[in-house]
Design an enzyme around this catalytic site. Structure first.
Site, PDB file in Angstrom:
ATOM      1  N   ASP A   1      50.532  24.970  41.559  1.00 32.36           N
ATOM      2  CA  ASP A   1      49.345  25.208  40.738  1.00 32.36           C
ATOM      3  C   ASP A   1      48.125  25.208  41.654  1.00 32.36           C
ATOM      4  O   ASP A   1      47.682  24.159  42.117  1.00 32.36           O
ATOM      5  CB  ASP A   1      49.224  24.114  39.671  1.00 32.36           C
ATOM      6  CG  ASP A   1      48.058  24.359  38.722  1.00 32.36           C
ATOM      7  OD1 ASP A   1      47.232  25.260  39.007  1.00 32.36           O
ATOM      8  OD2 ASP A   1      47.957  23.654  37.708  1.00 32.36           O
TER       9      ASP A   1
ATOM     10  N   ALA B   1      45.422  34.904  42.952  1.00 31.98           N
ATOM     11  CA  ALA B   1      43.960  34.815  42.937  1.00 31.98           C
ATOM     12  C   ALA B   1      43.482  34.630  41.510  1.00 31.98           C
ATOM     13  O   ALA B   1      44.201  34.929  40.549  1.00 31.98           O
ATOM     14  CB  ALA B   1      43.326  36.076  43.521  1.00 31.98           C
TER      15      ALA B   1
ATOM     16  N   THR C   1      39.390  41.531  48.560  1.00 31.55           N
ATOM     17  CA  THR C   1      38.846  42.514  47.629  1.00 31.55           C
ATOM     18  C   THR C   1      37.589  43.209  48.140  1.00 31.55           C
ATOM     19  O   THR C   1      36.856  42.661  48.976  1.00 31.55           O
ATOM     20  CB  THR C   1      38.496  41.805  46.299  1.00 31.55           C
ATOM     21  OG1 THR C   1      37.813  42.694  45.421  1.00 31.55           O
ATOM     22  CG2 THR C   1      37.600  40.596  46.541  1.00 31.55           C
TER      23      THR C   1
ATOM     24  N   TYR D   1      33.267  35.873  41.498  1.00 33.10           N
ATOM     25  CA  TYR D   1      34.572  36.313  41.993  1.00 33.10           C
ATOM     26  C   TYR D   1      34.474  36.753  43.449  1.00 33.10           C
ATOM     27  O   TYR D   1      35.215  36.273  44.317  1.00 33.10           O
ATOM     28  CB  TYR D   1      35.114  37.452  41.129  1.00 33.10           C
ATOM     29  CG  TYR D   1      36.314  38.152  41.721  1.00 33.10           C
ATOM     30  CD1 TYR D   1      37.526  37.490  41.871  1.00 33.10           C
ATOM     31  CD2 TYR D   1      36.232  39.479  42.150  1.00 33.10           C
ATOM     32  CE1 TYR D   1      38.629  38.125  42.425  1.00 33.10           C
ATOM     33  CE2 TYR D   1      37.328  40.128  42.694  1.00 33.10           C
ATOM     34  CZ  TYR D   1      38.521  39.448  42.838  1.00 33.10           C
ATOM     35  OH  TYR D   1      39.600  40.073  43.392  1.00 33.10           O
TER      36      TYR D   1
END
Length: 282
Positions: A31, A55, A96, A120
């Site tokens: 986790d 992610a 990203t 993010y």
């Protein structure tokens, strides 16, 4: 080569499991809201290579859950990289285009200044920094606009809307490279193999589908391939407000990954056809 993958049920992790023999860990195994669980999993399994395909990707929700996004996108990769450094194990980490501010029209180069617009992107950018600071052998692979037959993504949303609507209003001033998860998985495996042979290959790379396109034109190609007569009206981002600001320029310069690893940008239109076939839409 034993490969440990974080992100068991995600789009890229699912494709990694189809492309190679991997041990994939889901939330029940590690986790990542408890970042030390990633370190513990690596130390327990002692793999040849680690691929982090996990992610916190709920871009809008991240604006309201910055602490959780930071745990998963920043602290968890930092702990993974720490374990990899201690074991001398290469790490492949997926990042990203959201680390950039999305201005201009020139494809972003690897060394360009990062300036994320929201939580993010900021947490993913901080995760990159944390990985580099450990000194572990790594490849950080920035990608964009991921789609596949699995999970939630733009392609599946358009297929659903095509059954409900005959006309759609879709943003046409955000430009990027749609990238199928299967191609990302293959790229991860290729760079992982290269890292095992030459750990000096460490670095940050860009990988996205070609050609660059707007969301509206991406949708038009989806409808063209499935033979659906859906009218797409292109609209500016300002007419589609969201909690998180989206970059308008998500173009990525992918020349470095081709030069260093021989990995070319996939044609997303071909990958889209394969995805649509797997979804039973063709």
């Amino acid at each position: 080569m034993s490969i440990l993958v974080f992100g068991k049920n995600g789009q890229v992790a699912t494709e990694l499991g189809k492309a190679a023999r991997v041990k994939a860990l889901g939330r029940e195994d590690a986790d990542l809201s408890n970042p030390e669980s990633g370190y513990a999993a690596i130390m327990k399994n002692k793999p040849s290579v680690v691929i982090n395909a996990a992610a916190y990707t709920a871009v809008d929700k991240a604006e309201h859950e910055p602490e959780l996004a930071g745990l998963i996108n920043t602290q968890a990769p930092a702990h993974m990289a720490k374990a990899c450094a201690e074991l001398d194990t290469p790490l492949v980490h997926i990042s990203t285009d959201y680390v950039f501010d999305g201005t201009g029209e020139t494809p972003w180069r690897v060394g360009d200044l990062i300036a994320p617009l929201g939580v993010y992107g900021a947490t993913k950018a901080a995760g990159e920094v944390a990985i580099r600071e450990t000194g572990c052998s790594h490849v950080i692979l920035r990608t964009s606009w991921v789609f596949s037959p699995h999970g939630g993504n733009f392609v599946k949303t358009m297929l659903r809307l095509a059954t409900e609507r005959s006309d759609l209003r879709i943003v046409d001033d955000q430009i990027g490279g749609p990238t199928d998860a299967a191609s990302i998985a293959r790229a991860c495996l290729d760079v992982a193999e290269a890292l095992k042979s030459d750990q000096a290959a460490s670095g940050t790379y860009h990988f996205s589908g070609a050609p660059d396109v707007s969301w509206a034109d991406f949708a038009r190609e989806i409808f063209r391939q499935i033979g659906k007569d859906v009218e797409v009206e292109g609209i500016p981002t300002s007419e589609f407000p969201t909690d998180a600001t989206r970059p308008t320029n998500s173009r990525l310069d992918c020349s470095a990954i081709q030069t260093d690893f021989g990995i070319k940008r996939p044609d997303w239109r071909v990958s889209l056809q394969t995805t649509l076939q797997e979804l039973g839409a063709l």
